[in-house]
Design a protein around this motif. Structure first.
Motif, PDB file in Angstrom:
ATOM      1  N   VAL A   1      -1.218  -4.047 -14.620  1.00  0.00           N
ATOM      2  CA  VAL A   1      -1.476  -5.206 -13.770  1.00  0.00           C
ATOM      3  C   VAL A   1      -2.968  -5.256 -13.464  1.00  0.00           C
ATOM      4  N   ASP A   2      -3.430  -6.433 -13.116  1.00  0.00           N
ATOM      5  CA  ASP A   2      -4.820  -6.613 -12.724  1.00  0.00           C
ATOM      6  C   ASP A   2      -4.920  -6.466 -11.212  1.00  0.00           C
ATOM      7  N   ILE A   3      -5.434  -5.337 -10.730  1.00  0.00           N
ATOM      8  CA  ILE A   3      -5.460  -5.114  -9.282  1.00  0.00           C
ATOM      9  C   ILE A   3      -6.414  -6.072  -8.579  1.00  0.00           C
ATOM     10  N   ALA A   4      -7.360  -6.637  -9.309  1.00  0.00           N
ATOM     11  CA  ALA A   4      -8.295  -7.595  -8.698  1.00  0.00           C
ATOM     12  C   ALA A   4      -7.591  -8.879  -8.274  1.00  0.00           C
ATOM     13  N   ALA A   5      -6.364  -9.096  -8.804  1.00  0.00           N
ATOM     14  CA  ALA A   5      -5.623 -10.312  -8.465  1.00  0.00           C
ATOM     15  C   ALA A   5      -4.813 -10.163  -7.171  1.00  0.00           C
ATOM     16  N   PHE A   6      -4.725  -8.949  -6.639  1.00  0.00           N
ATOM     17  CA  PHE A   6      -3.937  -8.740  -5.424  1.00  0.00           C
ATOM     18  C   PHE A   6      -4.589  -9.422  -4.230  1.00  0.00           C
ATOM     19  N   GLN A   7      -3.759 -10.098  -3.429  1.00  0.00           N
ATOM     20  CA  GLN A   7      -4.238 -10.809  -2.252  1.00  0.00           C
ATOM     21  C   GLN A   7      -4.173  -9.975  -0.974  1.00  0.00           C
ATOM     22  N   LYS A   8      -3.194  -9.042  -0.916  1.00  0.00           N
ATOM     23  CA  LYS A   8      -3.001  -8.268   0.316  1.00  0.00           C
ATOM     24  C   LYS A   8      -2.774  -6.810  -0.056  1.00  0.00           C
ATOM     25  N   VAL A   9      -3.736  -5.975   0.320  1.00  0.00           N
ATOM     26  CA  VAL A   9      -3.708  -4.548  -0.006  1.00  0.00           C
ATOM     27  C   VAL A   9      -3.905  -3.761   1.287  1.00  0.00           C
ATOM     28  N   MET A  10      -3.100  -2.735   1.478  1.00  0.00           N
ATOM     29  CA  MET A  10      -3.220  -1.911   2.685  1.00  0.00           C
ATOM     30  C   MET A  10      -3.264  -0.434   2.321  1.00  0.00           C
ATOM     31  N   ILE A  11      -4.228   0.275   2.939  1.00  0.00           N
ATOM     32  CA  ILE A  11      -4.236   1.731   2.904  1.00  0.00           C
ATOM     33  C   ILE A  11      -3.585   2.222   4.189  1.00  0.00           C
ATOM     34  N   VAL A  12      -2.503   2.979   4.066  1.00  0.00           N
ATOM     35  CA  VAL A  12      -1.820   3.552   5.224  1.00  0.00           C
ATOM     36  C   VAL A  12      -2.206   5.026   5.295  1.00  0.00           C
TER      37      VAL A  12
ATOM     38  N   ARG B   1     -12.652  11.165   3.117  1.00  0.00           N
ATOM     39  CA  ARG B   1     -12.168  10.879   1.765  1.00  0.00           C
ATOM     40  C   ARG B   1     -11.457   9.532   1.706  1.00  0.00           C
ATOM     41  N   VAL B   2     -10.633   9.264   2.696  1.00  0.00           N
ATOM     42  CA  VAL B   2      -9.904   7.996   2.723  1.00  0.00           C
ATOM     43  C   VAL B   2     -10.878   6.822   2.849  1.00  0.00           C
ATOM     44  N   ASN B   3     -11.888   6.975   3.681  1.00  0.00           N
ATOM     45  CA  ASN B   3     -12.902   5.915   3.817  1.00  0.00           C
ATOM     46  C   ASN B   3     -13.681   5.724   2.517  1.00  0.00           C
ATOM     47  N   GLU B   4     -13.885   6.820   1.780  1.00  0.00           N
ATOM     48  CA  GLU B   4     -14.568   6.709   0.491  1.00  0.00           C
ATOM     49  C   GLU B   4     -13.696   5.965  -0.518  1.00  0.00           C
ATOM     50  N   VAL B   5     -12.379   6.203  -0.472  1.00  0.00           N
ATOM     51  CA  VAL B   5     -11.452   5.444  -1.320  1.00  0.00           C
ATOM     52  C   VAL B   5     -11.571   3.953  -1.004  1.00  0.00           C
TER      53      VAL B   5
ATOM     54  N   ASP C   1     -11.237  -7.771  -4.071  1.00  0.00           N
ATOM     55  CA  ASP C   1     -11.845  -8.589  -3.017  1.00  0.00           C
ATOM     56  C   ASP C   1     -11.827  -7.798  -1.700  1.00  0.00           C
ATOM     57  N   PRO C   2     -12.978  -7.505  -1.110  1.00  0.00           N
ATOM     58  CA  PRO C   2     -13.005  -6.738   0.141  1.00  0.00           C
ATOM     59  C   PRO C   2     -12.160  -7.354   1.254  1.00  0.00           C
ATOM     60  N   LYS C   3     -12.036  -8.695   1.255  1.00  0.00           N
ATOM     61  CA  LYS C   3     -11.259  -9.366   2.292  1.00  0.00           C
ATOM     62  C   LYS C   3      -9.758  -9.105   2.158  1.00  0.00           C
ATOM     63  N   SER C   4      -9.335  -8.660   0.992  1.00  0.00           N
ATOM     64  CA  SER C   4      -7.901  -8.423   0.769  1.00  0.00           C
ATOM     65  C   SER C   4      -7.471  -7.032   1.207  1.00  0.00           C
ATOM     66  N   LEU C   5      -8.435  -6.168   1.556  1.00  0.00           N
ATOM     67  CA  LEU C   5      -8.152  -4.755   1.815  1.00  0.00           C
ATOM     68  C   LEU C   5      -8.293  -4.411   3.284  1.00  0.00           C
ATOM     69  N   GLU C   6      -7.283  -3.709   3.806  1.00  0.00           N
ATOM     70  CA  GLU C   6      -7.356  -3.202   5.176  1.00  0.00           C
ATOM     71  C   GLU C   6      -6.842  -1.768   5.210  1.00  0.00           C
ATOM     72  N   ILE C   7      -7.221  -1.041   6.239  1.00  0.00           N
ATOM     73  CA  ILE C   7      -6.745   0.321   6.425  1.00  0.00           C
ATOM     74  C   ILE C   7      -6.076   0.418   7.787  1.00  0.00           C
ATOM     75  N   VAL C   8      -4.900   1.041   7.817  1.00  0.00           N
ATOM     76  CA  VAL C   8      -4.156   1.217   9.062  1.00  0.00           C
ATOM     77  C   VAL C   8      -3.882   2.707   9.245  1.00  0.00           C
TER      78      VAL C   8
ATOM     79  N   ILE D   1      -1.200   1.626  -0.432  1.00  0.00           N
ATOM     80  CA  ILE D   1      -1.741   2.932  -0.785  1.00  0.00           C
ATOM     81  C   ILE D   1      -1.440   3.877   0.373  1.00  0.00           C
ATOM     82  N   VAL D   2      -0.648   4.898   0.114  1.00  0.00           N
ATOM     83  CA  VAL D   2      -0.252   5.835   1.162  1.00  0.00           C
ATOM     84  C   VAL D   2      -1.118   7.079   1.070  1.00  0.00           C
ATOM     85  N   ALA D   3      -1.957   7.282   2.074  1.00  0.00           N
ATOM     86  CA  ALA D   3      -2.758   8.502   2.176  1.00  0.00           C
ATOM     87  C   ALA D   3      -2.003   9.442   3.103  1.00  0.00           C
ATOM     88  N   GLY D   4      -1.171  10.253   2.510  1.00  0.00           N
ATOM     89  CA  GLY D   4      -0.297  11.131   3.279  1.00  0.00           C
ATOM     90  C   GLY D   4       0.524  11.975   2.326  1.00  0.00           C
TER      91      GLY D   4
END
Length: 312
Positions: free
Chosen positions: A5-16, A32-36, A45-52, A76-79
């Motif tokens: 898949v083309d990950i650049a096409a994703f509209q809503k991405v979350m790092i948990v 490390r998570v912030n570096e990811v 797209d930076p606007k599509s990415l958030e971290i919770v 993306i599960v950081a755990g």
């Protein structure tokens, strides 16, 4: 050719990010998570990415439900495996399966290990940026999802008695210590007192057991490979039925697990199955799923009909 898949096409991405996962120093893993996150912003797209950040495990169910309601594309599960399992369990119940990736940050990371996911941010982002899809088959025990292993018996009793504080402070040593204590307490005056009956694929025969391990992954207990051909991506359950109930039996079982040689012990029945039923001689005996005590006997274990797509 692998599915991509083309990950650049994703509209809503979350790092948990579960800050309580694993033994790493909080500041080190957070960096490390912030570096990811920083490196991912260079390919999507930076606007599509958030971290919770998850500060307590009680937040997981609500966050996962929001992910389903808002139809996120990629999580993306950081755990560790426990965090990953809990999130995917909610996805399955809501029948919403976004793409998932795991950045290893837990006490146990069997999923990340089998998928060969590095904990180096640069290598990790380079890997997922290729968009290679790996459909991971899910197990289900009493309606609860698991990815790697389900078990009942000595191991699940150990897991049920390890506290979150012990896990945080001692990591894998908490299980070793608790296992030693369990061996001392349970075999002082008698043999193993818990008995299980196991039936596979609705066959007539019920096997007598002292413990049962159901493998869905190549790995077990951190680094041991128990079942030939077991894989996250193969729709099959591998079953080890341990029949001995003495202290000597259990010490021998620990040895053959460490040697990755279950087949050498004739008192261990090894089978494949699509459905497993397990009964116990006591009520509510704890069963473990992916390293956490989630449910209890009686158990009905089967494959979930829908896989979940990992980017790995």
């Amino acid at each position: 050719m692998p599915n991509r898949v083309d990950i650049a096409a994703f509209q809503k991405v979350m790092i948990v990010y579960n800050r309580n996962s694993g033994k790493q120093l909080f500041a080190s893993m957070l960096a490390r998570v912030n570096e990811v996150k920083k490196r991912l912003k260079q390919v999507i797209d930076p606007k599509s990415l958030e971290i919770v950040e998850i500060k307590s495990f009680e937040q997981v169910a609500g966050l996962a439900a929001r992910i389903c309601q808002e139809k996120y594309d990629w999580i993306i599960v950081a755990g560790g495996d426990g965090t990953l399992r809990a999130i995917i369990d909610v996805f399955a119940k809501h029948e919403h399966m976004p793409y998932v990736s795991v950045f290893p940050a837990g006490t146990v990371n069997l999923v990340a290990k089998e998928l060969l996911m590095s904990n180096d941010p640069a290598k990790w982002v380079k890997r997922v940026s290729k968009g290679i899809v790996s459909p991971v088959q899910l197990g289900k025990a009493n309606g609860h999802i698991f990815l790697t292993v389900a078990g009942i018996g000595f191991d699940s009793l150990v897991v049920d008695n390890v506290s979150e504080l012990e896990k945080k402070l001692l990591s894998k040593l908490a299980y070793v210590w608790q296992g030693t204590e369990m061996m001392r307490k349970e075999f002082v005056y008698s043999n193993w007192r818990y008995k299980f009956q196991v039936r596979l694929d609705d066959e007539e025969e019920w096997y007598e057991a002292s413990s049962v391990i159901v493998g869905k992954s190549r790995y077990y207990a951190g680094r041991y490979s128990l079942f030939n051909g077991a894989s996250l991506c193969v729709p099959q359950l591998h079953v080890a039925i341990f029949t001995g109930d003495t202290r000597a039996d259990f010490m021998r079982y620990a040895a053959v697990i460490a040697m990755e040689a279950l087949q050498l012990d004739k008192s261990i029945i090894i089978r494949h199955a699509q459905k497993i039923e397990i009964r116990c001689n006591v009520e509510d005996f704890a069963a473990e799923l992916d390293g956490d005590a989630i449910t209890s006997a009686p158990l009905q274990i089967e494959l979930h009909p829908v896989p979940i797509n990992f980017l790995a």
